[in-house]
Design a protein around this motif. Sequence first.
Motif, PDB file in Angstrom:
ATOM      1  N   VAL A  15       0.638  -1.317  -0.077  1.00  0.00           N
ATOM      2  CA  VAL A  15       0.254  -0.001   0.005  1.00  0.00           C
ATOM      3  C   VAL A  15       0.771   1.411   0.011  1.00  0.00           C
ATOM      4  CG1 VAL A  15      -2.022  -1.180   1.202  1.00  0.00           C
ATOM      5  CG2 VAL A  15      -0.191  -0.044   2.487  1.00  0.00           C
ATOM      6  N   GLU A  16       2.229   0.962   0.148  1.00  0.00           N
ATOM      7  CA  GLU A  16       3.116   2.393   0.195  1.00  0.00           C
ATOM      8  C   GLU A  16       4.295   1.999  -0.259  1.00  0.00           C
ATOM      9  OE1 GLU A  16       4.500   5.873   3.535  1.00  0.00           O
ATOM     10  OE2 GLU A  16       3.087   4.346   4.095  1.00  0.00           O
ATOM     11  N   VAL A  61      -1.992   7.891  -4.454  1.00  0.00           N
ATOM     12  CA  VAL A  61      -1.707   9.263  -4.150  1.00  0.00           C
ATOM     13  C   VAL A  61      -0.258   9.377  -4.163  1.00  0.00           C
ATOM     14  CG1 VAL A  61      -3.749   9.765  -3.008  1.00  0.00           C
ATOM     15  CG2 VAL A  61      -2.086   8.647  -1.665  1.00  0.00           C
ATOM     16  N   ALA A  62       0.314  10.522  -4.256  1.00  0.00           N
ATOM     17  CA  ALA A  62       1.780  10.853  -4.275  1.00  0.00           C
ATOM     18  C   ALA A  62       2.022  12.097  -3.235  1.00  0.00           C
ATOM     19  CB  ALA A  62       2.453  11.209  -5.733  1.00  0.00           C
ATOM     20  N   GLY A  63       3.343  11.851  -2.880  1.00  0.00           N
ATOM     21  CA  GLY A  63       3.639  12.961  -1.881  1.00  0.00           C
ATOM     22  C   GLY A  63       5.298  13.047  -1.651  1.00  0.00           C
ATOM     23  N   PRO A  64       5.914  13.908  -0.803  1.00  0.00           N
ATOM     24  CA  PRO A  64       7.481  13.702  -0.685  1.00  0.00           C
ATOM     25  C   PRO A  64       7.790  12.533   0.003  1.00  0.00           C
ATOM     26  CG  PRO A  64       6.130  15.983   0.029  1.00  0.00           C
ATOM     27  CD  PRO A  64       5.239  15.012  -0.181  1.00  0.00           C
ATOM     28  N   ARG A  65       8.978  11.959  -0.219  1.00  0.00           N
ATOM     29  CA  ARG A  65       9.280  11.108   0.816  1.00  0.00           C
ATOM     30  C   ARG A  65       9.701  11.506   2.350  1.00  0.00           C
ATOM     31  NH1 ARG A  65      13.958   9.629  -3.679  1.00  0.00           N
ATOM     32  NH2 ARG A  65      14.050  11.806  -3.340  1.00  0.00           N
ATOM     33  N   ARG A 118       2.145   6.766   7.112  1.00  0.00           N
ATOM     34  CA  ARG A 118       1.771   8.052   7.548  1.00  0.00           C
ATOM     35  C   ARG A 118       0.967   8.732   6.554  1.00  0.00           C
ATOM     36  NH1 ARG A 118       7.052  11.761   8.713  1.00  0.00           N
ATOM     37  NH2 ARG A 118       7.592   9.574   9.765  1.00  0.00           N
ATOM     38  N   ARG A 119       0.108   9.713   6.934  1.00  0.00           N
ATOM     39  CA  ARG A 119      -0.814  10.298   5.848  1.00  0.00           C
ATOM     40  C   ARG A 119      -0.042  10.942   4.747  1.00  0.00           C
ATOM     41  NH1 ARG A 119      -5.450  12.984   9.587  1.00  0.00           N
ATOM     42  NH2 ARG A 119      -6.252  10.834  10.611  1.00  0.00           N
ATOM     43  N   PHE A 120      -0.571  11.015   3.911  1.00  0.00           N
ATOM     44  CA  PHE A 120       0.084  12.017   2.475  1.00  0.00           C
ATOM     45  C   PHE A 120      -0.629  13.409   2.823  1.00  0.00           C
ATOM     46  CE2 PHE A 120       0.904   7.968   0.872  1.00  0.00           C
ATOM     47  CZ  PHE A 120       1.786   8.122   0.069  1.00  0.00           C
ATOM     48  N   VAL A 171      11.383  15.050  -4.320  1.00  0.00           N
ATOM     49  CA  VAL A 171      10.180  15.027  -5.285  1.00  0.00           C
ATOM     50  C   VAL A 171       9.294  14.158  -4.700  1.00  0.00           C
ATOM     51  CG1 VAL A 171      11.934  15.292  -7.293  1.00  0.00           C
ATOM     52  CG2 VAL A 171      11.956  13.045  -6.230  1.00  0.00           C
ATOM     53  N   PRO A 172       8.078  13.981  -5.329  1.00  0.00           N
ATOM     54  CA  PRO A 172       6.961  13.380  -4.884  1.00  0.00           C
ATOM     55  C   PRO A 172       7.007  11.937  -5.269  1.00  0.00           C
ATOM     56  CG  PRO A 172       6.246  14.662  -6.805  1.00  0.00           C
ATOM     57  CD  PRO A 172       7.418  15.107  -6.516  1.00  0.00           C
ATOM     58  N   TRP A 173       7.780  11.149  -4.842  1.00  0.00           N
ATOM     59  CA  TRP A 173       8.038  10.018  -5.013  1.00  0.00           C
ATOM     60  C   TRP A 173       7.994   8.827  -4.226  1.00  0.00           C
ATOM     61  CZ3 TRP A 173      13.376   9.448  -8.317  1.00  0.00           C
ATOM     62  CH2 TRP A 173      13.053   9.817  -9.744  1.00  0.00           C
ATOM     63  N   ARG A 174       6.766   9.393  -3.157  1.00  0.00           N
ATOM     64  CA  ARG A 174       6.306   8.438  -2.263  1.00  0.00           C
ATOM     65  C   ARG A 174       4.889   8.150  -2.600  1.00  0.00           C
ATOM     66  NH1 ARG A 174       3.671   8.274   2.991  1.00  0.00           N
ATOM     67  NH2 ARG A 174       3.325  10.287   3.114  1.00  0.00           N
ATOM     68  N   PHE A 175       4.545   6.958  -2.997  1.00  0.00           N
ATOM     69  CA  PHE A 175       3.064   6.574  -3.508  1.00  0.00           C
ATOM     70  C   PHE A 175       2.377   5.628  -2.697  1.00  0.00           C
ATOM     71  CE2 PHE A 175       6.307   7.107  -6.825  1.00  0.00           C
ATOM     72  CZ  PHE A 175       5.811   8.245  -7.655  1.00  0.00           C
ATOM     73  N   GLY A 176       1.301   5.865  -2.464  1.00  0.00           N
ATOM     74  CA  GLY A 176       0.187   5.137  -1.538  1.00  0.00           C
ATOM     75  C   GLY A 176      -1.168   4.995  -2.155  1.00  0.00           C
TER      76      GLY A 176
END
Length: 210
Positions: free
Chosen positions: A55-56, A179-183, A206-208, A192-197
């Motif tokens: 999931v992440e 969804v994507a966000g900062p690592r 943790r939440r995005f 860069v927004p290379w954390r995905f969930g």
Amino acid sequence: MLAGLPSHPPQHLLHEPVALSRALVPGDFEADSHSVAQALIGATLLVDGIGGVIVETEAYDREDPASHAYTGPTARNAAMFGPPGRAYVYRSYGIHWCLNFVCCEAGHGAGVLIRALQPTQGLDVMRERRGLHEDRLLCSGPGKLGQALAITHAMNGHRLDRAPFQVLARRADVDVDIVAGPRVGISKAVDVPWRFGLKGSRYLSRRFPA
């Protein structure tokens, strides 16, 4: 290549028959790390039959100062340089083993950190390994996941399509909303927004950001 990235609302991912999913092979990991990291959301990871739905994830590339591959091959990071479809295992803070999937062509230096799972298989074993009962906390972070799945450095460089690993593609009839966000914990570079969930998952580390 791995499945595409549909934008429809997520369907229920629990209790799907594992046998109906296709096992991933090294060729599925030849794409760039941020593409593989997204395509792995909704896939299933099992280690000796224990695991669940990914999931992440986080993507890392050799051009990224936050990546272990940035300064070139070393004894520690050699597995990250391929070939693709292998495990890259490293110890975090001297305590936890973290699991990465090597991607891109051999020699490139890229990988995907598996940050969190939704546990579906072998929950009692994971509870015993983690010393807690709440399912949401069993694999909600890379260190927790490593402990729950009994990841060790002996798995470093091991093929992901061979025992003890089993990585199964997201089923074609299961859509996910990514969804994507900062690592997390990046200090060596502008991130860069290379954390995905998986959007809405209660099993994330943790939440995005909204």
